[in-house]
Design a protein around this motif. Sequence first.
Motif, PDB file in Angstrom:
ATOM      1  N   GLY A 159      14.868 -25.028  -0.468  1.00  0.00           N
ATOM      2  CA  GLY A 159      13.662 -24.254  -0.214  1.00  0.00           C
ATOM      3  C   GLY A 159      12.708 -24.948   0.723  1.00  0.00           C
ATOM      4  O   GLY A 159      11.549 -24.563   0.840  1.00  0.00           O
ATOM      5  N   GLY A 160      13.185 -25.982   1.413  1.00  0.00           N
ATOM      6  CA  GLY A 160      12.347 -26.762   2.312  1.00  0.00           C
ATOM      7  C   GLY A 160      12.541 -26.389   3.767  1.00  0.00           C
ATOM      8  O   GLY A 160      13.205 -25.402   4.097  1.00  0.00           O
ATOM      9  N   THR A 161      11.955 -27.198   4.626  1.00  0.00           N
ATOM     10  CA  THR A 161      12.030 -26.963   6.064  1.00  0.00           C
ATOM     11  C   THR A 161      12.380 -28.258   6.782  1.00  0.00           C
ATOM     12  O   THR A 161      12.175 -29.358   6.254  1.00  0.00           O
ATOM     13  N   LEU A 162      12.891 -28.119   7.986  1.00  0.00           N
ATOM     14  CA  LEU A 162      13.172 -29.281   8.830  1.00  0.00           C
ATOM     15  C   LEU A 162      12.848 -28.919  10.267  1.00  0.00           C
ATOM     16  O   LEU A 162      13.236 -27.848  10.742  1.00  0.00           O
ATOM     17  N   GLU A 163      12.126 -29.788  10.926  1.00  0.00           N
ATOM     18  CA  GLU A 163      11.828 -29.654  12.352  1.00  0.00           C
ATOM     19  C   GLU A 163      12.465 -30.835  13.063  1.00  0.00           C
ATOM     20  O   GLU A 163      12.400 -31.965  12.571  1.00  0.00           O
ATOM     21  N   ALA A 164      13.039 -30.588  14.219  1.00  0.00           N
ATOM     22  CA  ALA A 164      13.624 -31.659  15.025  1.00  0.00           C
ATOM     23  C   ALA A 164      13.393 -31.341  16.486  1.00  0.00           C
ATOM     24  O   ALA A 164      13.649 -30.221  16.931  1.00  0.00           O
ATOM     25  N   ALA A 207      11.055 -33.381   7.685  1.00  0.00           N
ATOM     26  CA  ALA A 207      11.460 -32.447   6.637  1.00  0.00           C
ATOM     27  C   ALA A 207      10.393 -32.384   5.564  1.00  0.00           C
ATOM     28  O   ALA A 207       9.707 -33.358   5.291  1.00  0.00           O
ATOM     29  N   ARG A 208      10.279 -31.208   4.963  1.00  0.00           N
ATOM     30  CA  ARG A 208       9.446 -31.013   3.779  1.00  0.00           C
ATOM     31  C   ARG A 208      10.375 -30.493   2.700  1.00  0.00           C
ATOM     32  O   ARG A 208      11.014 -29.459   2.855  1.00  0.00           O
ATOM     33  N   LEU A 209      10.498 -31.260   1.627  1.00  0.00           N
ATOM     34  CA  LEU A 209      11.408 -30.926   0.536  1.00  0.00           C
ATOM     35  C   LEU A 209      10.610 -30.664  -0.735  1.00  0.00           C
ATOM     36  O   LEU A 209       9.969 -31.582  -1.262  1.00  0.00           O
ATOM     37  N   PRO A 210      10.599 -29.422  -1.224  1.00  0.00           N
ATOM     38  CA  PRO A 210       9.851 -29.130  -2.441  1.00  0.00           C
ATOM     39  C   PRO A 210      10.465 -29.868  -3.637  1.00  0.00           C
ATOM     40  O   PRO A 210      11.680 -30.066  -3.710  1.00  0.00           O
ATOM     41  N   LEU A 211       9.617 -30.268  -4.552  1.00  0.00           N
ATOM     42  CA  LEU A 211      10.086 -31.012  -5.727  1.00  0.00           C
ATOM     43  C   LEU A 211      10.600 -30.084  -6.826  1.00  0.00           C
ATOM     44  O   LEU A 211      11.257 -30.537  -7.745  1.00  0.00           O
ATOM     45  N   GLU A 212      10.325 -28.805  -6.695  1.00  0.00           N
ATOM     46  CA  GLU A 212      10.866 -27.816  -7.627  1.00  0.00           C
ATOM     47  C   GLU A 212      11.897 -26.994  -6.870  1.00  0.00           C
ATOM     48  O   GLU A 212      11.725 -26.717  -5.685  1.00  0.00           O
ATOM     49  N   ALA A 213      12.956 -26.609  -7.573  1.00  0.00           N
ATOM     50  CA  ALA A 213      14.037 -25.844  -6.938  1.00  0.00           C
ATOM     51  C   ALA A 213      13.508 -24.517  -6.397  1.00  0.00           C
ATOM     52  O   ALA A 213      12.598 -23.912  -6.956  1.00  0.00           O
ATOM     53  N   ALA A 214      14.113 -24.082  -5.301  1.00  0.00           N
ATOM     54  CA  ALA A 214      13.750 -22.797  -4.716  1.00  0.00           C
ATOM     55  C   ALA A 214      14.152 -21.677  -5.674  1.00  0.00           C
ATOM     56  O   ALA A 214      15.150 -21.798  -6.385  1.00  0.00           O
ATOM     57  N   PRO A 215      13.391 -20.568  -5.695  1.00  0.00           N
ATOM     58  CA  PRO A 215      13.745 -19.459  -6.600  1.00  0.00           C
ATOM     59  C   PRO A 215      15.050 -18.800  -6.195  1.00  0.00           C
ATOM     60  O   PRO A 215      15.469 -18.866  -5.093  1.00  0.00           O
TER      61      PRO A 215
END
Length: 104
Positions: free
Chosen positions: A79-84, A96-104
């Motif tokens: 459920g996160g994002t990545l920019e490169a 990257a932004r990685l949420p600490l809770e699982a994506a729904p």
Amino acid sequence: MSGEPRDVPPGVDRAAFRIVQEALTNVARHAEATHATVRLAYGPDDLGVEVLDDGRQPSVELNGGNGILGMRERAAALGGTLEAGPSPEGGFRVAARLPLEAAP
């Protein structure tokens, strides 16, 4: 590092490790960089991962290989994002932004 370091879910831990590993592999193989910096930012709801280098700008289309695509897929699976892409200061940046809770 910024924020208060703490344990993160195993899936986030693995994804962060693999993103850093792949980004540093790309630095070593392609960037001709003299320095690379890895930053971790512990937020209340997410883990930020950033890899910056001072190498040359990429001369090929960024979607041409599997490395960046794989990093994006790892982040998206959580459920996160990545920019490169090129960094405004020169070199290349993976963030990257990685949420600490699982994506729904």
